[in-house]
Every structure is written in structure tokens, then in C-alpha cells.
Design a protein around this motif. Structure first.
Motif, PDB file in Angstrom:
ATOM      1  N   SER A   1       0.841  -1.192   0.000  1.00 19.35           N
ATOM      2  CA  SER A   1       0.000   0.000   0.000  1.00 19.35           C
ATOM      3  C   SER A   1       0.878   1.245   0.000  1.00 19.35           C
ATOM      4  O   SER A   1       1.993   1.252   0.531  1.00 19.35           O
TER       5      SER A   1
ATOM      6  N   ARG B   1       0.010   9.072  -1.297  1.00 19.66           N
ATOM      7  CA  ARG B   1      -0.992   9.491  -0.315  1.00 19.66           C
ATOM      8  C   ARG B   1      -0.371  10.281   0.826  1.00 19.66           C
ATOM      9  O   ARG B   1      -0.593   9.984   2.007  1.00 19.66           O
TER      10      ARG B   1
ATOM     11  N   GLU C   1       0.460   3.935   1.646  1.00 17.27           N
ATOM     12  CA  GLU C   1       0.661   4.432   3.003  1.00 17.27           C
ATOM     13  C   GLU C   1       1.849   3.763   3.672  1.00 17.27           C
ATOM     14  O   GLU C   1       2.642   4.419   4.365  1.00 17.27           O
ATOM     15  N   ARG C   2       2.001   2.443   3.475  1.00 17.53           N
ATOM     16  CA  ARG C   2       3.113   1.733   4.103  1.00 17.53           C
ATOM     17  C   ARG C   2       4.447   2.139   3.479  1.00 17.53           C
ATOM     18  O   ARG C   2       5.453   2.284   4.176  1.00 17.53           O
TER      19      ARG C   2
END
Length: 426
Positions: A209, A293, A211-212
Motif C-alpha cells: 500500500s 498518499r 501508506e506503508r
């Protein structure tokens, strides 16, 4: 159960947090009647390295339900934050402790895994990512090392436990963790087998992802000196995989920025370090921020930096004050710090760079003491002077503000209002 390794290494004298009565009471409750509990992972590692300890995690032979029962009987509150994976959060006083049952992976699914609970400390250690993260400490401070973590910690070697490719295939985030932990704790050249595995399997990062990915990258950029880790990320192709924007721009500015931070007392700033690796292209940066993001504040900071000019070192005080008013102190601070760091890095061999560094430093000093002046004219003032509301009013306000800025903010309210009837200069 595997017992402590010989050698008598202890963190008792290094870890004031180990004397926390709540922690000791929790360890005692989880270690009664044939069970066992130990401090695990980062708290042990950081204590041995003399680094701050933020979170204290506990590993135990108790199944999750027994962990909850024992902790609650000892007077603590429990939260089943990850019961299916064996993790219970125990609130002791005002502090949370994550308590996880010993386990082994039966089957992995990227960042998820099907696990079985057990009582084998060595098997639990072998499922962890890196040797320096698989150290345990008993309640009395005795360190338990089952995978060679102490030797690697001594040499500051970041090494995967077991076959690096196998560990990465279990969770591709471990590629980024390899470089992030190397930035914080590594020394010299990274482990060759780990580097090769990261290079071979870098395409797997696409499964993670956004975000990670950004979370790991931001933590890496917070390290005291991430330059070497970034160099190896570029060498293996990992950096281009997650930040293709850096491919033609590079990381050459980072060492000079780190040196400037240390010499001038600037705080470690992951966003400024990121800017040093990126072209100031507002369109590309907006796309990157959306892809990863980034937060709204991070996205807006990148956009403001990309669209602000980079003031030449010879810019005069009045001209610079105009730039500060139009673009804000934040974007110009970012521009000037990067420019000053680059000039300082070249100053030893280039007299022009030395002069430029002095100019950038002067502008930064002016910036830090600058207070945004308040435009002295309001819309109501212009309406009282007969300017109609709507577009005429907005145009007149913008014209007067531009004249005020160009005057070096010298024109006062009366002088500005006296110009209301005068047509705009061609």
C-alpha cells in the motif's frame, strides 16, 4: 523452551525503564505457574545501542486468552488488538504494552500470515525479520540471543534471519525496512546477501500500500544520516522503484544537507531531505503526492516549494521582503536551506560558492526575523471612496496591494487611498 544464551549480557544497568513496577508486575503475572514472558525486539536493541526506547513489547508463552486473564487478575486493563495473531495490548498505569504469544508462521500472505501459537522461543525468534530485532530480555535484564543478534549489533550489521529472499517474499515491506533500519543502526556496507535479495525482488514493492511505502520512507528520512542507505537504495534500484521522480535528479544533495543540518543546528527534516532528491516540478510532485498518499500538509508544502522562486544570493533586503510577502516564509526557507547546503558543500573548492553561501545565509537570517506586514486598506475603504463592489473592488484592491508591495510596504493607508481615483499605470 530455549533458555538464555551463555555470556551473561544484561541490560539491567542500561535500562531504567526495566524498573517500572507495572512492567515488573506484568512480567511476573505472565511468568507464573510454568509460563514465561520476556521483553522482545526494539526495546532490547535500542537499549544495547544507547538509543531512546519508545515502545516496550513483550513475548510470552501464554495463549492470548491466558494473557488477558492473568493481566486482568493483576489489575491491568486489556484490549484484544490482534487476538487472532496472538497480540493483546495491556494497559499498565497509563502505558500500553503489546503482549504477543510465541508463534510461528504456517503460511504467509504478503503482510498477513496464518500462525500457530507455541512455546518455542527459538522458533519465535526465527520468524522475525532481522537478527538485531530478535533479541529478548528477561525481567532481570538478562539478554536472550537465539539467532546471533548480539554479534550483529556489536558490528552494526543488519542481517536477515535465514534466507533473505524467503524472508522478503513473506513480506515485501522488509525491503524498505532493510534500508530504513540500516539508516538508523547500520554501519559500513550493508549485508551483501540482503542487498542482492532486495535488488532481485524490488518489483514486489508494487504490492504494498502507498501508506506503508511512505511511512517507511519517511522514517528512513528521519534518520540522523540517511545518505548511505539512500545510496544503496539507488544502487539496487529500490529507490527508483518507489520514487521514480528521483531517477534523473538523484540524491547528491543529501550529504551536503546533512552536513548543513549538523553545522547550523537545523532539525532533521524528512520533507526537506525529500525535496533535495526531487525536481521542483509542481505537476510531477502533485502526482507523486497523490500516489504515495501524502498528508494534505505535506502535499501543500511540496507544491509551495515547487512554485516559489529560489532567491539569488545577491537579492537585496527590500526585494526579498517582497518575495516573502508573495510566497510566504515556509517555501522560501526550504529553497534557501537547500541552496545554502549546496553552496556550503562546494565552498571549499569554489570561491563563488563561498560567496553564495554567505548571501543565502544573510537571506535566511532576514527571513527568520521577518513578520508579515498587514495591508492597510480594506474593501470597505474603497467602497467608501466610491468603488463598486464585485470585480471593480477586487481589481482595485489587487492594484493597490501590488503598489504597496512594490514600495517596500512604505505607502500608508492615506497614500494608498489617494491613488484610488488614479488609473492603473500602463
Amino acid at each position: 523452551m530455549s533458555g538464555p544464551q551463555p555470556g551473561g549480557v544484561s541490560i539491567a544497568a542500561l535500562a531504567p525503564w526495566l524498573g517500572d513496577p507495572d512492567l515488573q508486575a506484568l512480567l511476573a503475572a505472565l511468568s507464573a505457574a510454568g509460563e514465561e514472558a520476556r521483553i522482545a525486539g526494539g526495546a532490547v536493541r535500542n537499549t544495547l545501542l544507547g538509543e531512546p526506547v519508545a515502545d516496550i513489547d513483550i513475548a510470552t508463552t501464554n495463549p492470548p486468552e491466558a494473557t488477558m486473564t492473568r493481566a486482568e487478575k493483576a489489575g491491568f486493563r486489556t484490549v484484544p488488538t490482534g487476538r487472532e495473531h496472538g497480540t493483546i495490548t495491556v494497559i499498565a498505569g497509563a502505558r500500553p504494552f503489546e503482549v504477543t504469544t510465541l508463534r510461528a508462521d504456517v503460511e504467509t500472505f504478503g503482510r498477513k500470515a496464518r500462525v500457530v501459537f507455541g512455546r518455542d522461543w527459538k522458533r519465535d525468534a526465527e520468524r522475525r525479520d532481522f537478527t538485531i530485532n530478535a533479541l529478548y530480555a528477561c525481567a532481570d535484564g538478562t539478554v536472550v540471543d537465539l539467532v546471533g543478534g548480539l554479534a550483529d549489533l556489536e558490528s552494526r550489521t543488519l542481517r536477515f534471519i535465514g534466507a533473505p529472499e524467503a524472508r522478503i517474499r513473506e513480506d515485501y515491506l522488509r525491503i524498505l525496512r532493510f534500508f530504513r533500519l540500516f539508516a538508523w543502526y547500520g554501519s559500513g556496507r550493508p549485508d551483501a546477501a540482503g542487498l542482492k535479495a532486495c535488488a532481485r525482488l524490488k518489483d514486489g514493492l508494487a504490492q504494498l500500500s502507498a501508506e506503508r511505502v511512505w511511512s517507511e520512507m519517511k522514517k528512513l528520512l528521519c534518520a540522523p544520516d540517511p545518505a548511505r542507505a539512500l545510496l544503496w537504495m539507488r544502487t539496487t534500484g529500490v529507490l527508483t522503484q518507489i520514487l521514480p521522480e528521483t531517477e534523473k535528479w538523484g540524491i547528491d544533495a543529501v550529504p551536503g544537507l546533512i552536513a548543513a543540518e549538523r553545522a547550523l543546528g537545523w532539525p532533521a527534516d524528512p520533507m526537506l531531505r525529500l525535496m533535495g532528491m526531487l525536481p521542483p516540478d509542481a505537476v510531477r510532485l502533485a502526482a507523486m503526492a497523490a500516489r504515495l498518499r501524502l498528508s494534505r500538509a505535506e502535499t501543500e508544502r511540496l507544491a509551495a516549494w515547487a512554485t516559489a522562486p529560489s532567491p539569488p544570493p545577491g537579492t537585496g533586503a527590500t526585494a526579498f521582503a517582497r518575495l516573502l510577502y508573495r510566497y510566504g516564509a515556509g517555501p522560501l526557507r526550504d529553497r534557501l536551506r537547500l541552496a545554502l547546503a549546496a553552496a556550503r558543500a562546494q565552498a571549499a573548492a569554489d570561491d563563488k560558492a563561498l560567496v553564495a553561501a554567505g548571501g543565502h545565509a544573510r537571506l535566511l537570517k532576514q527571513l527568520e526575523g521577518w513578520e508579515r506586514p498587514v495591508f492597510p486598506v480594506r474593501g470597505a475603504d474603497l467602497q467608501a471612496a466610491g468603488i463598486a463592489a464585485g470585480k471593480p473592488l477586487g481589481d482595485a484592491l489587487r492594484r493597490l496591494e501590488a503598489e504597496w508591495v512594490d514600495s517596500g510596504f512604505a505607502l500608508d493607508r492615506d497614500a494608498l487611498l489617494s491613488r484610488v481615483a488614479r488609473p492603473a499605470d500602463p
